[in-house]
Each structure stands twice: as structure tokens, then as C-alpha cells.
Design a protein around this motif. Structure first.
Motif, PDB file in Angstrom:
ATOM      1  N   GLU A 115       0.852  -1.179   0.000  1.00 32.49           N
ATOM      2  CA  GLU A 115       0.000   0.000   0.000  1.00 32.49           C
ATOM      3  C   GLU A 115       0.893   1.235   0.000  1.00 32.49           C
ATOM      4  OE1 GLU A 115      -3.876  -0.042   2.052  1.00 32.49           O
ATOM      5  OE2 GLU A 115      -2.967   1.458   3.363  1.00 32.49           O
ATOM      6  N   LEU A 116       0.594   2.202  -0.872  1.00 35.35           N
ATOM      7  CA  LEU A 116       1.413   3.398  -1.011  1.00 35.35           C
ATOM      8  C   LEU A 116       0.599   4.632  -0.652  1.00 35.35           C
ATOM      9  CD1 LEU A 116       4.031   4.807  -1.942  1.00 35.35           C
ATOM     10  CD2 LEU A 116       3.137   4.738  -4.282  1.00 35.35           C
ATOM     11  N   VAL A 117       1.065   5.366   0.367  1.00 30.04           N
ATOM     12  CA  VAL A 117       0.404   6.591   0.820  1.00 30.04           C
ATOM     13  C   VAL A 117       1.219   7.779   0.322  1.00 30.04           C
ATOM     14  CG1 VAL A 117      -0.460   7.880   2.798  1.00 30.04           C
ATOM     15  CG2 VAL A 117      -0.370   5.366   2.890  1.00 30.04           C
ATOM     16  N   PHE A 118       0.563   8.728  -0.357  1.00 22.78           N
ATOM     17  CA  PHE A 118       1.292   9.864  -0.922  1.00 22.78           C
ATOM     18  C   PHE A 118       0.395  11.094  -0.960  1.00 22.78           C
ATOM     19  CE2 PHE A 118      -0.652   7.339  -4.212  1.00 22.78           C
ATOM     20  CZ  PHE A 118      -1.249   8.249  -5.077  1.00 22.78           C
ATOM     21  N   PRO A 119       0.982  12.305  -0.951  1.00 19.41           N
ATOM     22  CA  PRO A 119       0.185  13.524  -0.781  1.00 19.41           C
ATOM     23  C   PRO A 119      -0.514  14.034  -2.030  1.00 19.41           C
ATOM     24  CG  PRO A 119       2.511  14.062  -0.845  1.00 19.41           C
ATOM     25  CD  PRO A 119       2.429  12.558  -0.837  1.00 19.41           C
ATOM     26  N   ASP A 120      -0.032  13.702  -3.213  1.00 18.73           N
ATOM     27  CA  ASP A 120      -0.657  14.206  -4.437  1.00 18.73           C
ATOM     28  C   ASP A 120      -1.945  13.444  -4.745  1.00 18.73           C
ATOM     29  OD1 ASP A 120       1.399  16.053  -4.953  1.00 18.73           O
ATOM     30  OD2 ASP A 120       2.633  14.491  -5.869  1.00 18.73           O
ATOM     31  N   GLU A 121      -2.832  14.101  -5.467  1.00 17.80           N
ATOM     32  CA  GLU A 121      -4.066  13.429  -5.868  1.00 17.80           C
ATOM     33  C   GLU A 121      -3.802  12.379  -6.937  1.00 17.80           C
ATOM     34  OE1 GLU A 121      -6.917  13.535  -4.399  1.00 17.80           O
ATOM     35  OE2 GLU A 121      -6.172  15.037  -2.978  1.00 17.80           O
ATOM     36  N   THR A 122      -2.779  12.595  -7.746  1.00 23.09           N
ATOM     37  CA  THR A 122      -2.326  11.609  -8.725  1.00 23.09           C
ATOM     38  C   THR A 122      -0.855  11.359  -8.483  1.00 23.09           C
ATOM     39  OG1 THR A 122      -3.903  12.452 -10.361  1.00 23.09           O
ATOM     40  CG2 THR A 122      -2.125  11.059 -11.182  1.00 23.09           C
ATOM     41  N   LEU A 123      -0.430  10.120  -8.483  1.00 22.18           N
ATOM     42  CA  LEU A 123       0.957   9.781  -8.188  1.00 22.18           C
ATOM     43  C   LEU A 123       1.884  10.407  -9.231  1.00 22.18           C
ATOM     44  CD1 LEU A 123       2.759   8.143  -6.287  1.00 22.18           C
ATOM     45  CD2 LEU A 123       2.534   6.201  -7.859  1.00 22.18           C
ATOM     46  N   GLY A 124       2.813  11.216  -8.774  1.00 22.64           N
ATOM     47  CA  GLY A 124       3.748  11.877  -9.672  1.00 22.64           C
ATOM     48  C   GLY A 124       3.297  13.241 -10.148  1.00 22.64           C
ATOM     49  N   ALA A 125       2.156  13.730  -9.647  1.00 17.73           N
ATOM     50  CA  ALA A 125       1.612  15.001 -10.126  1.00 17.73           C
ATOM     51  C   ALA A 125       2.525  16.186  -9.843  1.00 17.73           C
ATOM     52  CB  ALA A 125       0.241  15.246  -9.507  1.00 17.73           C
ATOM     53  N   ALA A 126       3.356  16.094  -8.822  1.00 19.97           N
ATOM     54  CA  ALA A 126       4.257  17.205  -8.530  1.00 19.97           C
ATOM     55  C   ALA A 126       5.379  17.308  -9.551  1.00 19.97           C
ATOM     56  CB  ALA A 126       4.854  17.040  -7.131  1.00 19.97           C
ATOM     57  N   GLN A 127       5.675  16.206 -10.224  1.00 19.63           N
ATOM     58  CA  GLN A 127       6.772  16.176 -11.187  1.00 19.63           C
ATOM     59  C   GLN A 127       6.285  16.202 -12.631  1.00 19.63           C
ATOM     60  OE1 GLN A 127       8.343  12.437  -9.530  1.00 19.63           O
ATOM     61  NE2 GLN A 127      10.317  13.470  -9.424  1.00 19.63           N
ATOM     62  N   PHE A 128       5.267  15.406 -12.927  1.00 16.11           N
ATOM     63  CA  PHE A 128       4.879  15.180 -14.305  1.00 16.11           C
ATOM     64  C   PHE A 128       3.640  15.993 -14.680  1.00 16.11           C
ATOM     65  CE2 PHE A 128       6.308  10.740 -12.915  1.00 16.11           C
ATOM     66  CZ  PHE A 128       7.643  11.007 -13.198  1.00 16.11           C
ATOM     67  N   PRO A 129       3.512  16.382 -15.956  1.00 20.82           N
ATOM     68  CA  PRO A 129       2.255  16.989 -16.409  1.00 20.82           C
ATOM     69  C   PRO A 129       1.119  15.990 -16.251  1.00 20.82           C
ATOM     70  CG  PRO A 129       3.701  16.497 -18.258  1.00 20.82           C
ATOM     71  CD  PRO A 129       4.506  16.281 -17.028  1.00 20.82           C
ATOM     72  N   PRO A 130      -0.145  16.458 -16.180  1.00 28.14           N
ATOM     73  CA  PRO A 130      -1.275  15.593 -15.811  1.00 28.14           C
ATOM     74  C   PRO A 130      -1.377  14.285 -16.597  1.00 28.14           C
ATOM     75  CG  PRO A 130      -1.977  17.865 -15.784  1.00 28.14           C
ATOM     76  CD  PRO A 130      -0.577  17.874 -16.320  1.00 28.14           C
TER      77      PRO A 130
END
Length: 398
Positions: A173-188
Motif C-alpha cells: 500500500e502506497l500513501v502519498f500527498p498528491d491526488e495523482t501519483l507523480g503530479a508534482a513532477q509530471f504533467p497531468p
């Protein structure tokens, strides 16, 4: 200098990949000078990226292939489990936590980074702030024990560990702050593709949440989320990034500002001391003053620092790349990778893509290569040219 203490021509504080590369760089120019390596790690220098990548995905790559054979190849005197606590710049000595004093003629600081943590029970070996080979071995034991493993953090280490565990059949199980995984780095659109890799790979995702603390209740660990909900598992891996270990340099009154400041020869404000790797804030010829925490930087800068310590006067001009690989997909990048920096995505064939991150004037400040190989030099050229024309950018890397 005191004669009755061990003194090295070249003393390296830190025992990671920078230390290995530096020892080899020294030996390129000086075949006889004495080299000492003082490492707080319990293992000799090893290839760190394998801990979250190849050791989990390639059955032909074993832990016996991870050590870099630094001492045997360079003749360095390697001391493990040795924490340096003080630098005496005037006496040209360092002191260790066990009270030993070691002298140097030239000193390299390669103290690396320490993983970030969150409030959790102390000395609970079911909680791993992943960083070292020892952490890898412990996580392997936990993965073999069955049960769910909760991974905290959606950055490089968190995603790679989650992918590695799922690849090996672990309930992850992966818990992360973005609504989509990688959203802080990658375009939508690319973030959606990135997240789909994990969904298809069997990772259970908990988006938009942070873990406030970890509690232990018997055989179960509880990750308490910022909305009050609790996720339960048999083990927790913390992958929240790391902070550079600069306290030793700061206490020695070397120039420090988001890292140890070095010149274009990797020398610090003390001409007998160099710094390299995670801690070094260096004048990159393309990116300007930078501090990079990735393997290409560690090996290239470490070797250059070693050569500089041994008398080479060539300016260090390498601009490093960084990369990640999950579920068979590899991406590489140079410069700034931040989804808020006006990304321009160029979709190529076979699911490949190039993303240009741009400043307010429209000039590229970062390039991401999604499943695109052999294009790092092209990406560096884009950053040098600062091409602002969108159509011209679209045609730069095909």
C-alpha cells in the motif's frame, strides 16, 4: 602535525559511492599516496541504486554483486561503523565518536544524506526509513514474512520500493500527498500514465494523504493519516526523501548554503578540504549553483574530486542526470522537474515522451525523457540553447 596519530595523504569522510569514485580518481593520478575512508555505514561502499531497483527485479543480480571492492581496487584503508564528529581545520585532523583522532593532508567530505522520518516507536525494526544496504536486507526479511507493507511517500524511493515489493508479490500500500501519483513532477497526462503502472502492478494507492505518525499495537503497525484515518500493516517503509548531512562542515565553519559551497574544482572555503556528492552545492555550467542527490552526480563528482585532490586543475563541468525505473518503465531527467514550471509534452511513438519544463520567459530549465534512451546530451544542449520557440522545441528530441 602530531606524529603519533594515523595520518593520510587523502582522507575521505563518508563511505558511499562518492568515496569509492574519489579513491579511484585519486589513484588515476597518485598511485602511492595513502587513502583513508571513515564510514559510518556498516557495509563497504556499494552501488546504492540497486537497493531499490535491480536487486528486486533481476534474479541474476545478487547482493554479492553490490559491493564496489573499493579497498581491494585502490588500497584504501577503510574503517566502517566510524562516525566523524569534528574537524580541526587548523590541526588538519578529524575526531570520531569513539574518541579517535585521524590526521589528513587533504580531506574530502562525502557525508551524503540522512533519510527523513516521521514520529514512530523507537527501535522497532518493522519500520524502515529506507537508505542503506542494511535497510535493504531488513526489508527483504519483512517482505518474506507475509502481510501488508505500507510505503509512505510518493517520491523516488517511495515509488521504487512500492514497485519492487509489488513485483515480488508483496501486499503493498502506497500513501502519498498528491491526488495523482507523480503530479508534482509530471504533467497531468503523464502522471496518469505513471499512476496506472502502479494500479496495474497491484499496488493499493492512498492518494492525497500524509502520514502523521506510526503507532504499534502488538503485531500490527498503524499509520495515522492527516485526516485521522488509520492504515494497518505488518511493516512500514518510510520513503520521504533525505536531507544533506552538512552539520560537520557547518561546525567547522566552512561556507554552507543549502549544501557545502564548493568552487569549480570542488574545493570548499578551506583549500585543504573538498566536498562532493549529495552535500556539495557546486557551480553547474548549465544549471547554475546546484546540489544534486543522485548516482550520476555521486560517481562523476566523486571521481573529479579525487583527481582534484591529487593535483588535477581541470574545471568540473559535468551536468548530471537522474532517473527512476518502475514496472519496466524508465525515465531520465536533467535540470528542474516540477509540474508547476509550464511543462510542454511531446509525445513520440511507442509510448515515449519528452517533457520540457520552462521558466516564465518560455526557456527550458529541465528536460524529462520518458522511455527515451541515448538522448541526455541532446537534453543538455536544449538547456544550453534556452530555446523559447515552442515548435522548435517540439523538434529537438525525436
Amino acid at each position: 602535525m602530531t606524529e603519533d596519530i594515523p595520518t593520510f595523504d587523502y582522507l575521505i569522510v563518508g563511505g558511499g559511492m562518492v568515496a569509492d569514485a574519489a579513491a579511484r580518481g585519486i589513484r588515476e593520478r597518485d598511485t602511492t599516496g595513502t587513502i583513508g575512508i571513515l564510514s559510518a555505514d556498516s557495509d563497504p561502499p556499494y552501488t546504492r541504486p540497486a537497493l531499490s531497483k535491480k536487486l528486486w527485479t533481476d534474479p541474476d543480480f545478487t547482493e554479492e554483486q553490490v559491493p564496489l571492492n573499493t579497498a581491494a581496487d585502490t588500497g584504501a584503508d577503510l574503517c566502517l561503523n566510524t562516525l566523524v564528529t569534528r574537524i580541526d581545520r587548523f590541526g588538519r585532523t578529524v575526531q570520531t565518536s569513539d574518541g579517535e583522532t585521524v590526521g589528513y593532508r587533504r580531506l574530502l567530505l562525502a557525508t551524503g544524506s540522512t533519510p527523513r522520518t516521521i514520529p514512530a516507536p523507537e527501535q522497532d525494526d518493522r519500520i524502515v526509513a529506507f537508505r542503506s544496504a542494511q535497510d535493504y536486507r531488513r526489508l527483504r526479511e519483512l517482505a518474506a514474512g507475509g502481510g501488508r507493507i505500507i510505503v509512505v511517500g510518493g517520491g523516488y524511493i517511495g515509488t521504487e520500493i512500492a514497485a519492487a515489493l509489488a513485483h515480488n508479490g508483496v501486499d503493498t500500500e502506497l500513501v502519498f500527498p498528491d491526488e495523482t501519483l507523480g503530479a508534482a513532477q509530471f504533467p497531468p497526462a503523464l502522471a496518469e500514465r505513471h499512476q496506472a503502472l502502479f494500479v496495474e502492478g497491484g499496488v493499493r494507492l492512498v492518494p492525497g494523504r500524509r502520514v502523521e505518525e506510526i503507532r504499534a499495537e502488538g503485531n500490527t503497525l498503524h499509520a495515522v493519516l492527516d485526516d485521522g484515518r488509520v492504515r494497518a500493516g505488518e511493516a512500514v517503509v518510510i520513503g520521504l526523501g533525505a536531507d544533506p548531512v552538512v552539520g560537520l562542515a557547518a561546525e567547522a565553519e566552512l561556507a554552507v548554503d543549502d549544501g557545502v559551497l564548493v568552487d569549480d574544482h570542488l574545493a570548499t572555503s578551506d583549500d585543504a578540504i573538498w566536498a562532493a556528492g549529495d552535500i556539495a552545492a557546486y557551480p553547474d555550467p548549465i544549471l547554475g549553483r546546484s546540489r544534486v542527490e543522485h548516482v550520476d552526480n555521486a560517481t562523476e563528482m566523486g571521481e573529479a574530486a579525487g583527481r582534484a585532490m591529487a593535483g588535477e586543475e581541470v574545471t568540473y563541468r559535468h551536468t548530471p542526470y537522474f532517473y527512476s525505473q518502475v514496472f519496466g518503465t524508465r525515465w531520465e531527467a536533467i535540470g528542474t522537474v516540477d509540474a508547476s514550471c509550464d511543462p510542454l509534452t511531446v509525445d513520440l511513438d511507442d509510448g515515449r515522451a519528452v517533457v520540457y519544463y520552462r521558466d516564465e520567459a518560455g526557456a527550458p530549465i529541465g528536460v524529462l525523457l520518458w522511455n527515451v534512451s541515448d538522448a541526455r546530451d541532446l537534453a543538455r544542449a536544449v538547456l544550453v540553447d534556452r530555446e523559447e520557440n515552442e515548435q522548435a522545441l517540439r523538434n529537438r528530441i525525436r
